[in-house]
Write a protein that holds these residues in place. Structure first.
Motif, PDB file in Angstrom:
ATOM      1  N   ASN A 523       0.830  -1.211   0.000  1.00 34.17           N
ATOM      2  CA  ASN A 523       0.000   0.000   0.000  1.00 34.17           C
ATOM      3  C   ASN A 523       0.866   1.265   0.000  1.00 34.17           C
ATOM      4  O   ASN A 523       0.560   2.243  -0.694  1.00 34.17           O
ATOM      5  N   ILE A 524       1.958   1.251   0.768  1.00 30.79           N
ATOM      6  CA  ILE A 524       2.861   2.415   0.826  1.00 30.79           C
ATOM      7  C   ILE A 524       3.484   2.670  -0.541  1.00 30.79           C
ATOM      8  O   ILE A 524       3.554   3.810  -1.012  1.00 30.79           O
ATOM      9  N   ILE A 525       3.918   1.610  -1.222  1.00 26.47           N
ATOM     10  CA  ILE A 525       4.526   1.751  -2.552  1.00 26.47           C
ATOM     11  C   ILE A 525       3.497   2.301  -3.548  1.00 26.47           C
ATOM     12  O   ILE A 525       3.804   3.174  -4.368  1.00 26.47           O
ATOM     13  N   GLU A 526       2.269   1.804  -3.469  1.00 29.14           N
ATOM     14  CA  GLU A 526       1.216   2.283  -4.374  1.00 29.14           C
ATOM     15  C   GLU A 526       0.894   3.757  -4.113  1.00 29.14           C
ATOM     16  O   GLU A 526       0.672   4.534  -5.051  1.00 29.14           O
ATOM     17  N   GLU A 527       0.865   4.146  -2.846  1.00 30.46           N
ATOM     18  CA  GLU A 527       0.605   5.549  -2.497  1.00 30.46           C
ATOM     19  C   GLU A 527       1.713   6.459  -3.033  1.00 30.46           C
ATOM     20  O   GLU A 527       1.440   7.539  -3.563  1.00 30.46           O
ATOM     21  N   LEU A 528       2.950   6.020  -2.910  1.00 28.30           N
ATOM     22  CA  LEU A 528       4.080   6.807  -3.412  1.00 28.30           C
ATOM     23  C   LEU A 528       3.983   6.992  -4.925  1.00 28.30           C
ATOM     24  O   LEU A 528       4.251   8.072  -5.453  1.00 28.30           O
ATOM     25  N   SER A 529       3.580   5.934  -5.613  1.00 27.54           N
ATOM     26  CA  SER A 529       3.451   6.001  -7.068  1.00 27.54           C
ATOM     27  C   SER A 529       2.372   7.003  -7.472  1.00 27.54           C
ATOM     28  O   SER A 529       2.567   7.806  -8.392  1.00 27.54           O
ATOM     29  N   ARG A 530       1.228   6.978  -6.756  1.00 29.32           N
ATOM     30  CA  ARG A 530       0.142   7.911  -7.076  1.00 29.32           C
ATOM     31  C   ARG A 530       0.511   9.349  -6.728  1.00 29.32           C
ATOM     32  O   ARG A 530       0.274  10.271  -7.515  1.00 29.32           O
ATOM     33  N   GLN A 531       1.083   9.557  -5.548  1.00 30.29           N
ATOM     34  CA  GLN A 531       1.412  10.905  -5.086  1.00 30.29           C
ATOM     35  C   GLN A 531       2.405  11.601  -6.011  1.00 30.29           C
ATOM     36  O   GLN A 531       2.292  12.795  -6.278  1.00 30.29           O
ATOM     37  N   HIS A 532       3.387  10.848  -6.491  1.00 28.27           N
ATOM     38  CA  HIS A 532       4.457  11.449  -7.289  1.00 28.27           C
ATOM     39  C   HIS A 532       4.310  11.187  -8.781  1.00 28.27           C
ATOM     40  O   HIS A 532       5.188  11.536  -9.564  1.00 28.27           O
ATOM     41  N   GLN A 533       3.165  10.541  -9.160  1.00 21.88           N
ATOM     42  CA  GLN A 533       2.865  10.266 -10.564  1.00 21.88           C
ATOM     43  C   GLN A 533       4.057   9.592 -11.253  1.00 21.88           C
ATOM     44  O   GLN A 533       4.501   9.990 -12.332  1.00 21.88           O
ATOM     45  N   MET A 534       4.539   8.560 -10.577  1.00 18.73           N
ATOM     46  CA  MET A 534       5.663   7.793 -11.110  1.00 18.73           C
ATOM     47  C   MET A 534       5.210   6.379 -11.438  1.00 18.73           C
ATOM     48  O   MET A 534       4.171   5.913 -10.968  1.00 18.73           O
ATOM     49  N   GLU A 535       6.023   5.717 -12.243  1.00 17.19           N
ATOM     50  CA  GLU A 535       5.714   4.350 -12.642  1.00 17.19           C
ATOM     51  C   GLU A 535       5.632   3.450 -11.410  1.00 17.19           C
ATOM     52  O   GLU A 535       6.426   3.557 -10.473  1.00 17.19           O
ATOM     53  N   ALA A 536       4.630   2.584 -11.410  1.00 17.22           N
ATOM     54  CA  ALA A 536       4.440   1.678 -10.272  1.00 17.22           C
ATOM     55  C   ALA A 536       5.638   0.730 -10.142  1.00 17.22           C
ATOM     56  O   ALA A 536       6.244   0.325 -11.146  1.00 17.22           O
ATOM     57  N   LYS A 537       5.970   0.406  -8.899  1.00 18.69           N
ATOM     58  CA  LYS A 537       7.050  -0.544  -8.637  1.00 18.69           C
ATOM     59  C   LYS A 537       6.521  -1.707  -7.808  1.00 18.69           C
ATOM     60  O   LYS A 537       5.527  -1.567  -7.095  1.00 18.69           O
ATOM     61  N   LYS A 538       7.218  -2.831  -7.922  1.00 18.26           N
ATOM     62  CA  LYS A 538       6.720  -4.052  -7.299  1.00 18.26           C
ATOM     63  C   LYS A 538       7.723  -4.567  -6.276  1.00 18.26           C
ATOM     64  O   LYS A 538       8.931  -4.639  -6.532  1.00 18.26           O
ATOM     65  N   LEU A 539       7.190  -4.945  -5.111  1.00 18.84           N
ATOM     66  CA  LEU A 539       8.000  -5.586  -4.085  1.00 18.84           C
ATOM     67  C   LEU A 539       8.004  -7.091  -4.354  1.00 18.84           C
ATOM     68  O   LEU A 539       6.947  -7.723  -4.387  1.00 18.84           O
ATOM     69  N   LEU A 540       9.180  -7.648  -4.579  1.00 17.18           N
ATOM     70  CA  LEU A 540       9.267  -9.086  -4.831  1.00 17.18           C
ATOM     71  C   LEU A 540       8.951  -9.870  -3.553  1.00 17.18           C
ATOM     72  O   LEU A 540       9.124  -9.348  -2.439  1.00 17.18           O
ATOM     73  N   PRO A 541       8.505 -11.116  -3.677  1.00 17.81           N
ATOM     74  CA  PRO A 541       8.145 -11.914  -2.484  1.00 17.81           C
ATOM     75  C   PRO A 541       9.281 -11.999  -1.463  1.00 17.81           C
ATOM     76  O   PRO A 541       9.030 -11.899  -0.255  1.00 17.81           O
ATOM     77  N   GLU A 542      10.534 -12.167  -1.936  1.00 15.94           N
ATOM     78  CA  GLU A 542      11.653 -12.277  -0.993  1.00 15.94           C
ATOM     79  C   GLU A 542      11.912 -10.935  -0.295  1.00 15.94           C
ATOM     80  O   GLU A 542      12.383 -10.905   0.853  1.00 15.94           O
ATOM     81  N   THR A 543      11.594  -9.833  -0.981  1.00  8.98           N
ATOM     82  CA  THR A 543      11.739  -8.512  -0.361  1.00  8.98           C
ATOM     83  C   THR A 543      10.689  -8.332   0.736  1.00  8.98           C
ATOM     84  O   THR A 543      10.994  -7.840   1.832  1.00  8.98           O
ATOM     85  N   ILE A 544       9.463  -8.748   0.438  1.00 10.55           N
ATOM     86  CA  ILE A 544       8.387  -8.652   1.433  1.00 10.55           C
ATOM     87  C   ILE A 544       8.715  -9.501   2.655  1.00 10.55           C
ATOM     88  O   ILE A 544       8.470  -9.095   3.795  1.00 10.55           O
ATOM     89  N   GLU A 545       9.308 -10.673   2.414  1.00  7.86           N
ATOM     90  CA  GLU A 545       9.666 -11.560   3.538  1.00  7.86           C
ATOM     91  C   GLU A 545      10.736 -10.907   4.407  1.00  7.86           C
ATOM     92  O   GLU A 545      10.700 -11.020   5.646  1.00  7.86           O
ATOM     93  N   LEU A 546      11.699 -10.204   3.774  1.00  8.43           N
ATOM     94  CA  LEU A 546      12.722  -9.483   4.533  1.00  8.43           C
ATOM     95  C   LEU A 546      12.077  -8.421   5.423  1.00  8.43           C
ATOM     96  O   LEU A 546      12.415  -8.295   6.608  1.00  8.43           O
TER      97      LEU A 546
END
Length: 635
Positions: A523-546
């Protein structure tokens, strides 16, 4: 269209030729010819008027109520000429734009008036009449008896005019001379055009008055028109409400004399206005037995002319200072930015906390939010305000840790800057809304006592003033300390604690709801993308686990900081574990050994845990203790 007198015998021959042979004589007026053809196409019987084209009594009553203003005006107008109408055997009909008769005016013994009100006089129902030609052409029209479709009307004449308001056909007025020999066409037409002009002016004025009244009633200020002897002859909605509070207006809207209800009347701008003195945006106090009002007031004296010395009346516009502050608060951005629905999480503890927040938001209690630093207490306060009955009011924030005691007192209560000048504090600005007090455990005891008293009495006064002002405010306080324990130790004011702790919400730490970290991170990554009108980025599963396995001593605030750093510093669209720097914008190769600020940021990122900081900086605990001592810090 005004037409000269025509030979009735010729007109009768034209009519008979058409009704028997279907032939239109070239001398027949084109509008009449077209109307005759329509009458024939609708198979209107020229010998008998249909009784099936009439509104029911209930339908007619509803329609007359809808057009009551115009009917009432016409009633008064006709009263002055009713004898004339009776003497010359005239029948006046007032119709809607669809030719439905709203009202008739005629001698009760006149012909053709039985059940006329509520009748539909459209060409499809009654054939050719002057009114349905006006409906189609929107022009005045005079018709001679033999041109009317019903044969029993052939010995009368009739004229109709359109009543047009704002370029729209609004009504039709018809005047029928039942004995056309008794009165000239010119007289009938003069009366018709007089009615048309009078109605159009009246309707336009009525619409303007209604619009002005609606505007004034919607305005956030009281408006009064006051005559000599201090008698109010007009006031808008807010003015009536305020007069009702001080018992200055009765159920019949009859107002009292101002000098009888305003105790300081001779010291007000209205009194000055009758002396010919104008005032604009003057701060005014109105003292009555029931209530004291503080307003920004404008008074304009009205005279017959610029040279006239005598004041005929005054117009007063007065806006409550309290409401003005609310408008200023909204204009200054003192509104909630987050709703409770914007708070993300599915864990049991978080759902329970959120449900309690919804329940508490709807009651009237002050609220205490407790939780570790960074758990989202401020966002929760915003959400509670938006879910409460005070959502239309301002949300004002103050942090007790940001001010010295003296400045905190002034910011909270306001202060007098000069003998006649003072400014409101946030407690006043938040009236009818919410005051969010962060880090309330840091409020000095003397200020805590003043705040407790103000909340208990619902009154406050500015520093350096004795004038008390009413407040209507809800407190949402936040702390990361155990406020009850501080109160028991005498380190926090007990009375204030009892006031703000009637509803307590405890916000769980992020490490106690690890299952929410994946959803919260996305949700934080999606909010950042909308607020700054930047291309969406994806958190990989291993990143989320970290992220899920980290303790997050700084809670959501720290998670936000770490993800912001990764979002802006990751070149691709996928955020890998290597892109996550748990120290946020503090890199391991930063010069923390020589820069105290960088060292402090790293230590905060580790939550003050030396072992964790040791791993983050890849140095021994002994080395860290040496730098803690060097920078004069305590563990």
């Amino acid at each position: 269209m005004i037409r000269e007198h025509r030979n009735r015998e010729k007109l009768i021959n034209y009519y008979k030729t058409f009704t028997t042979k279907g032939t239109i004589d070239p001398n027949v007026h084109p509008w009449i010819a077209n109307s005759w053809q329509q009458s024939k196409a609708h198979q209107v019987n020229p010998k008998k008027i249909s009784s099936n084209v009439h509104l029911s009594s209930n339908e007619l009553s509803q329609l007359q109520n809808k057009h009551a203003d115009a009917i009432n005006y016409l009633d008064h107008f006709i009263d002055s000429i009713i004898d004339f109408i009776h003497e010359y055997d005239l029948c006046l009909t007032f119709m809607t734009s669809d030719c439905i008769v709203l009202k008739k005016y005629a001698n009760i013994s006149s012909r053709f008036i039985d059940k006329l009100e509520g009748a539909s006089l459209g060409v499809e129902n009654v054939g050719t009449l002057s009114c349905n030609i006006v409906k189609e052409t929107k022009s005045p029209f005079w018709i001679f008896g033999p041109e009317m479709w019903f044969e029993e009307f052939h010995d009368v004449n009739s004229g109709s005019v359109p009543v047009i308001v704002n370029d729209e056909l609004t009504y039709i007025v018809s005047l029928t001379a039942l004995q056309h020999e008794k009165i000239s066409q010119d007289v009938v037409l003069a009366l018709l055009f007089t009615l048309k002009t009078a109605l159009e002016l009246n309707i336009k004025q009525s619409l303007n008055i209604k619009a002005q009244k609606a505007i004034l009633d919607a305005a956030p200020f009281a408006v009064y028109h006051i005559m000599p002897e201090d008698k109010i002859v007009y006031t808008n909605r807010m003015g009536k409400e305020r007069l009702s509070v001080i018992n200055a207006i009765d159920e019949n809207n009859v107002t009292a004399h101002l000098k009888d209800v305003v105790l300081n009347y001779t010291h007000t701008p209205i009194y000055d206005g009758f002396q010919g003195i104008s005032c604009y945006n003057r701060e005014t106090t109105w003292i009555t037995n029931n209530k004291t009002y503080e307003d920004i007031t404008t008074v304009v004296p009205l005279k017959n002319s610029e040279d006239d010395e005598e004041v005929q009346s005054v117009v007063t516009v007065s806006m409550p200072i309290e409401d003005l502050r609310t408008l200023v608060a909204h204009a200054s951005g003192y509104t909630a930015k987050y709703s409770l629905s914007s708070m993300v999480g599915d864990s049991k503890t978080f759902i329970q906390m959120k449900e309690r927040a919804y329940r508490v938001a709807r009651n009237k209690n002050h609220i205490l939010i407790q939780g570790e630093a960074g758990v989202g207490k401020q966002r929760l306060a915003h959400g509670i305000h938006m879910a409460s009955m005070r959502m239309a009011g301002p949300l004002i924030s103050i942090n007790c840790g940001d001010f010295t005691p003296e400045l905190l007192e002034q910011d909270l209560f306001g202060a007098a800057t000069e003998p006649e000048v003072s400014h409101p504090g946030k407690l006043e600005l938040a009236s009818k809304g919410t005051l969010f007090i962060d880090e309330i455990e840091k409020i000095p005891n003397n200020i805590a006592k003043m705040l407790a008293q103000a909340l208990s009495e619902k009154k406050t006064h500015r520093i350096g003033e004795s004038l008390e002002r009413s407040i209507d405010v809800r407190i949402i306080a936040a702390t990361d300390s155990n406020l009850r324990r501080l109160t028991e130790k005498g380190q926090f004011n007990e009375k204030l604690f009892n006031i703000i702790s009637r509803s307590i919400i405890r916000v769980p730490s992020l490490r106690s709801r690890r299952d929410d970290i994946p959803k919260l991170s996305i949700n934080i990554i999606e909010e950042l993308s909308r607020q700054h009108q930047m291309e969406a980025k994806k958190l990989l599963p291993e990143t989320i686990e970290l992220l899920r396995n980290y303790d997050w001593p700084g809670n959501i605030k720290q998670l936000q900081s770490v993800l912001e750093y990764s979002f802006f510093n990751t070149a691709g669209t996928n955020i890998l574990p290597a892109d996550i720097n748990l120290m946020g914008n503090v890199k391991p190769d930063n010069k923390w050994k020589t820069d105290k600020e960088i060292f402090l940021k790293a230590w905060k990122a580790a939550g003050g845990n030396v072992s964790r900081l040791s791993n983050l900086l890849s140095v021994s605990r002994v080395t860290l203790y040496r730098y803690i001592k060097k920078y004069g810090l305590e563990k």
